[in-house]
Design a protein around this motif. Structure first.
Motif, mmCIF file in Angstrom:
data_model
loop_
_atom_site.group_PDB
_atom_site.id
_atom_site.type_symbol
_atom_site.label_atom_id
_atom_site.label_comp_id
_atom_site.label_asym_id
_atom_site.label_seq_id
_atom_site.Cartn_x
_atom_site.Cartn_y
_atom_site.Cartn_z
ATOM 1 N N VAL A 177 35.487 55.031 61.616
ATOM 2 C CA VAL A 177 35.218 54.707 63.023
ATOM 3 C C VAL A 177 34.946 55.993 63.803
ATOM 4 O O VAL A 177 33.990 56.068 64.580
ATOM 5 C CB VAL A 177 36.385 53.909 63.652
ATOM 6 N N LEU A 178 35.775 57.011 63.591
ATOM 7 C CA LEU A 178 35.562 58.297 64.270
ATOM 8 C C LEU A 178 34.183 58.859 63.956
ATOM 9 O O LEU A 178 33.471 59.315 64.848
ATOM 10 C CB LEU A 178 36.614 59.320 63.820
ATOM 11 N N ALA A 198 39.045 48.312 66.609
ATOM 12 C CA ALA A 198 37.939 48.825 65.790
ATOM 13 C C ALA A 198 38.419 49.191 64.389
ATOM 14 O O ALA A 198 37.722 48.938 63.397
ATOM 15 C CB ALA A 198 37.297 50.033 66.466
ATOM 16 N N VAL A 199 39.615 49.778 64.297
ATOM 17 C CA VAL A 199 40.169 50.141 62.986
ATOM 18 C C VAL A 199 40.451 48.884 62.174
ATOM 19 O O VAL A 199 40.107 48.802 60.987
ATOM 20 C CB VAL A 199 41.442 51.006 63.146
ATOM 21 N N VAL A 225 41.118 43.809 58.213
ATOM 22 C CA VAL A 225 42.470 43.232 58.304
ATOM 23 C C VAL A 225 42.592 42.455 59.611
ATOM 24 O O VAL A 225 41.787 42.638 60.531
ATOM 25 C CB VAL A 225 43.554 44.335 58.219
ATOM 26 N N PRO A 226 43.592 41.601 59.717
ATOM 27 C CA PRO A 226 43.758 40.831 60.950
ATOM 28 C C PRO A 226 43.977 41.741 62.164
ATOM 29 O O PRO A 226 44.593 42.806 62.063
ATOM 30 C CB PRO A 226 45.014 39.983 60.685
ATOM 31 N N THR A 227 43.456 41.296 63.298
ATOM 32 C CA THR A 227 43.653 42.021 64.551
ATOM 33 C C THR A 227 45.147 42.201 64.800
ATOM 34 O O THR A 227 45.932 41.276 64.633
ATOM 35 C CB THR A 227 43.008 41.244 65.722
ATOM 36 N N GLY A 228 45.528 43.407 65.174
ATOM 37 C CA GLY A 228 46.927 43.721 65.433
ATOM 38 C C GLY A 228 47.617 44.444 64.295
ATOM 39 O O GLY A 228 48.725 44.952 64.451
ATOM 40 N N THR A 229 46.952 44.513 63.147
ATOM 41 C CA THR A 229 47.574 45.166 61.986
ATOM 42 C C THR A 229 47.839 46.647 62.264
ATOM 43 O O THR A 229 48.932 47.151 61.983
ATOM 44 C CB THR A 229 46.694 45.003 60.733
#
Length: 191
Positions: free
Chosen positions: A18-19, A31-32, A38-42
């Protein structure tokens, strides 16, 4: 905080990508998570905040950029000479090109560090240690030149690679090899 080291490494690798692709402003937990698939919030289960994520990304970059054990020993087997320095610099440039995302991520971290004192302190510590290691390795292996020789080679290669990665087409790989040889011949004293 979650403790799965493999998942943490995968999240950090995704953060590096991403960077490299979106810059520091694009580095969000969302974004990560998306990049890692992976699920949002991981990510927020592994990193308390963005500062911790940035710091650990820096550490992960250096883990990925560190040569495999024994690689340096093999590279340093030939007789120390200016020619060997040329080959080592070319080898380093190829390694950086193979880890392009890491190198671009490191540039982004350096820029972000100008605004984040804790990140700046961490990067300074790591980069200073890396440079000290390279100076010690150069001197102990009997390569021509002194500590300032290594510093100048470091600054020159950093600048060459910055141009190579950020302005594609400015020079091709063959020209990069020629530039590296020119830099070494001008900086490193004759054997």
């Amino acid at each position: 905080m979650a403790r799965n080291p493999e998942r943490r490494a995968a999240l950090l690798d995704a953060a590096i990508d991403v960077l490299a692709d979106e810059g520091a402003r694009g580095l969000t937990f969302r974004a990560v998570d998306a990049r890692a698939g992976v699920p949002t919030g991981t990510s927020s289960n592994y990193f308390t905040d963005r500062d911790q994520l940035l710091s650990q990304v820096g550490d992960r970059i250096f883990v990925r950029l560190t040569p495999e054990p024994g690689t340096l020993d093999t590279a340093l087997r030939p007789e120390p000479s200016r020619e060997l320095v040329v080959e080592l610099m070319r080898w380093t440039a190829r390694r950086m090109a193979a880890e392009r995302s890491c190198y671009l991520g490191l540039f982004e971290l350096r820029l972000e560090a100008t605004r984040r004192p804790e990140l700046r302190d961490r990067l300074t510590e790591v980069l200073r240690g890396d440079l000290a290691f390279n100076i010690r390795l150069h001197l102990e292996s009997g390569m021509p030149g002194d500590a300032d020789t290594v510093r100048l080679l470091y600054f020159a290669l950093t600048g060459l690679l910055f141009d190579h990665f950020t302005v594609p087409g400015l020079h091709d790989d063959r020209e990069l090899d020629v530039l590296i040889e020119t830099v070494v011949r001008r900086i490193v004293p004759e054997d």
